[in-house]
Design a protein around this motif. Structure first.
Motif, short mmCIF file in Angstrom:
data_model
loop_
_atom_site.label_atom_id
_atom_site.label_comp_id
_atom_site.label_asym_id
_atom_site.label_seq_id
_atom_site.Cartn_x
_atom_site.Cartn_y
_atom_site.Cartn_z
N GLN A 63 0.84 -1.20 0.00
CA GLN A 63 0.00 0.00 0.00
C GLN A 63 0.88 1.25 0.00
N ASN A 64 0.47 2.24 -0.79
CA ASN A 64 1.03 3.60 -0.72
C ASN A 64 -0.05 4.45 -0.05
N THR A 65 0.13 4.70 1.23
CA THR A 65 -0.91 5.33 2.06
C THR A 65 -0.61 6.80 2.26
N LEU A 66 -1.62 7.65 2.07
CA LEU A 66 -1.48 9.09 2.26
C LEU A 66 -2.09 9.50 3.59
N SER A 67 -1.34 10.31 4.34
CA SER A 67 -1.86 10.88 5.58
C SER A 67 -1.62 12.38 5.58
N MET A 68 -2.40 13.10 6.41
CA MET A 68 -2.27 14.54 6.55
C MET A 68 -2.09 14.88 8.02
N GLY A 121 0.84 17.76 14.04
CA GLY A 121 -0.34 17.24 14.70
C GLY A 121 -0.48 15.75 14.45
N THR A 122 -1.57 15.18 14.95
CA THR A 122 -1.84 13.75 14.79
C THR A 122 -2.17 13.44 13.33
N PRO A 123 -1.51 12.44 12.74
CA PRO A 123 -1.80 12.12 11.33
C PRO A 123 -3.22 11.61 11.14
N LYS A 124 -3.82 12.00 10.02
CA LYS A 124 -5.12 11.46 9.63
C LYS A 124 -4.93 10.73 8.30
N THR A 125 -5.24 9.45 8.27
CA THR A 125 -5.11 8.65 7.05
C THR A 125 -6.25 8.97 6.10
N ILE A 126 -5.89 9.20 4.83
CA ILE A 126 -6.90 9.53 3.82
C ILE A 126 -7.28 8.32 2.99
N GLY A 127 -6.29 7.60 2.47
CA GLY A 127 -6.56 6.45 1.62
C GLY A 127 -5.27 5.83 1.15
N SER A 128 -5.39 4.80 0.30
CA SER A 128 -4.20 4.06 -0.15
C SER A 128 -4.27 3.76 -1.64
N LYS A 171 -8.89 6.82 -7.42
CA LYS A 171 -9.97 7.16 -6.50
C LYS A 171 -9.88 8.64 -6.16
N TYR A 172 -11.04 9.28 -5.94
CA TYR A 172 -11.06 10.69 -5.55
C TYR A 172 -11.67 10.84 -4.17
N TYR A 173 -11.25 11.93 -3.48
CA TYR A 173 -11.77 12.28 -2.16
C TYR A 173 -11.99 13.79 -2.13
N PHE A 174 -13.08 14.23 -1.51
CA PHE A 174 -13.35 15.65 -1.35
C PHE A 174 -13.62 15.90 0.13
N LEU A 175 -12.77 16.70 0.79
CA LEU A 175 -12.80 16.87 2.24
C LEU A 175 -13.10 18.31 2.61
N ASP A 176 -13.69 18.52 3.79
CA ASP A 176 -13.91 19.87 4.29
C ASP A 176 -12.71 20.31 5.12
N ALA A 177 -12.80 21.50 5.74
CA ALA A 177 -11.67 22.06 6.47
C ALA A 177 -11.32 21.28 7.72
N SER A 178 -12.25 20.43 8.21
CA SER A 178 -11.97 19.55 9.35
C SER A 178 -11.49 18.18 8.91
N LEU A 179 -11.25 18.04 7.61
CA LEU A 179 -10.78 16.79 6.99
C LEU A 179 -11.82 15.68 7.06
N ASN A 180 -13.09 16.07 7.13
CA ASN A 180 -14.16 15.09 6.97
C ASN A 180 -14.37 14.83 5.49
N VAL A 181 -14.51 13.56 5.12
CA VAL A 181 -14.72 13.20 3.72
C VAL A 181 -16.17 13.47 3.34
N LEU A 182 -16.38 14.44 2.44
CA LEU A 182 -17.73 14.77 1.99
C LEU A 182 -18.19 13.87 0.86
N SER A 183 -17.25 13.45 0.01
CA SER A 183 -17.58 12.53 -1.07
C SER A 183 -16.31 11.81 -1.49
N SER A 184 -16.48 10.63 -2.06
CA SER A 184 -15.36 9.86 -2.57
C SER A 184 -15.91 8.86 -3.58
#
Length: 486
Positions: free
Chosen positions: A116-121, A131-138, A178-191
């Motif tokens: 896996q190539n995993t992206l975090s923010m 800050g604490t990493p948040k995993t987005i996807g792989s 794959k696509y992801y669309f996040l808000d300013a709190s890094l909540n995934v609004l659509s994917s």
């Protein structure tokens, strides 16, 4: 060389009325050394400008964070360092992005065991604390030679971030991802999943953009025999799949170069330069631009082409900015010449690396204002000529919108502004252009920045333009300092 282009409203080029000189504030000196070709990201957060400078020494990347306040005080460089891991479980910094009022570092972890190539923010503070990493996807990671690609784009309102995972290419298959669309709190609004093209198209190198409401745009440069053109893939918030539109010009024209941006209304604008088909050759560094072309996602079936009065050689589209219904395309005449390779620093596993060297000629700037409603344009030429070798950080302009006007900071030849000066020296110049194409009298800062005896060169590419003021960094080979222009 003086550009032959004439602005549509050139007779009224300079605005009438009172003219207020910009106030300049200079800050402290900070010891710092550039290596060869530094790149940068800049952000405006909590009433401060943050610059993150990336330098590469051999195979190692170095990141340093600086902050500048309205008083021009420049912080000491704060190194940004992460655990790199091992060859089979490696971490790399993808990019830095501002979402809301925070700066995030995007990190890829390529793990051969997990495949896996995993992206975090994670957030990055002024002191380079994380800050604490948040995993987005792989992304599936089965071959080290092709780990896939993560793309990121922050929407114009700075309240959303779009992320696209481009999977490794599979033979005889469409491009998956794959696509992801996040808000300013890094909540995934659509994917959702991506499947683009067909088995005949083998190479995709996307530029990605997105609107505030969730439109996602992917742009690929494709080739047809002797010329290149843009292909736009668009997905609206209501759609699950991408639609394709090839930006093919009229039969007698070809694309030279293009740039893209998202307008305030959320539509994608792709704008570039045209050339007569008979005169274009792949790799011709003196390609002759004879006009502009514009794609607007609101009306994709109608590609607009507008001519220049005369052709301009070696045009490159370097930026696009928006001010209401006007799109400003910044273009530069740039000629690049590759020189021989020279021995560099120790490379991977202790071997000797060899570095490519380039010489550059930077000629005139051209600002093209395109009215997105009327479909008309104006062109404003700014004459200059400088040469450089390898480093060009004082030649690429800084651009943005300040006080409702397109604003550009660039280095010019002081001899244009000082009588009887018999040597060349760079002086920072600021110009402002209204939505209607009226340009205020250019301001230069020879005295305010002590250009002739101070030893500093303004790093025009290290410039942040926001609605209140312009922040730029200056360098003398050993130290940096900031200047704030209000």
């Amino acid at each position: 060389m003086r550009l032959p282009i004439i602005a549509t409203a050139i007779a009224t080029l300079f605005t009438a009325g009172s003219f207020a000189q910009m106030k300049v504030t200079q800050g402290n000196e900070v010891e710092y050394k550039f290596i060869k070709k530094p790149t940068q990201s800049n952000f405006y957060v909590n009433n401060k400008t943050t610059f993150i400078i990336k330098q590469t020494n051999g195979v190692n990347d170095q990141f340093d964070l600086f902050t500048v306040g309205e008083d021009a005080k420049l912080s000491q460089p704060q190194p940004i360092q992460i655990e790199l891991g091992t060859f089979k479980n490696m971490n790399t910094i993808n990019s830095f992005q501002q979402v809301g009022n925070k700066i995030y570092m995007l990190v890829e972890n390529c793990n051969k065991s997990d495949e896996q190539n995993t992206l975090s923010m994670r957030t990055v503070s002024e002191n380079s604390n994380f800050g604490t990493p948040k995993t987005i996807g792989s992304i599936p990671y089965t071959r080290m030679i092709d780990p896939g690609t993560w793309l990121a784009y922050v929407t114009p309102d700075k309240q959303h971030i779009a992320l696209v995972a481009v999977y490794p290419k599979e033979k005889q298959q469409p491009q998956k991802g794959k696509y992801y669309f996040l808000d300013a709190s890094l909540n995934v609004l659509s994917s959702g999943d991506i499947s683009i093209g067909d088995e005949k198209k083998k190479n995709y190198s996307f530029q990605m953009l997105a609107s505030d409401k969730g439109d996602i745009y992917l742009i690929n440069t494709e080739f047809d025999k002797s010329y290149r053109f843009a292909v736009v893939y668009r997905k609206s918030p209501e759609e699950k799949t991408f639609t394709e539109f090839a930006c093919l010009l009229p039969e007698n024209l070809k694309n030279v170069d293009f740039t893209a941006g998202v307008a305030p209304a959320g539509n994608l604008i792709v704008a570039g330069y045209t050339q007569a088909k008979a005169t274009m050759r792949i790799g011709d560094i003196r390609e002759q631009a004879n006009g502009i072309w514009v794609y607007n996602s609101d009306n994709p079936a109608s590609l607009v082409t507008l001519p220049f009065e005369k052709t301009i050689p070696a045009m490159r589209a370097t930026a696009i900015n928006f001010n209401g219904g006007t799109a400003y395309i910044t273009g530069e005449q740039i000629t690049e010449k590759k020189e021989g390779m020279t021995q560099g620093s120790s490379g991977f596993m202790g071997g000797t690396s060899f570095e490519e060297n380039f010489s550059y000629t930077y000629e005139d700037l051209v600002i093209t204002g395109y009215d997105m409603t009327a479909g008309t344009k104006f062109d404003i030429p700014l004459s200059r000529k400088f040469t450089a070798r390898n480093t060009t950080y004082d030649l690429t302009p800084g651009v943005g919108v300040k006080n409702g006007k397109f604003t550009l900071l660039y280095n010019d030849d002081l001899r244009k502004y000082i009588d009887k000066l018999d040597y060349t020296i760079k002086v920072p110049v600021v110009i402002s252009v209204t939505k209607e194409g009226l340009m205020e009298t250019p301001e230069h800062f020879e005295k305010e920045l002590n250009v002739r005896s101070g030893g500093y060169t303004t790093l025009s590419y290290l410039t942040q333009v926001n609605d209140q003021y312009v922040v730029t960094l200056q360098y003398n080979g050993y130290t940096l300092k900031a200047a704030v222009l209000k």
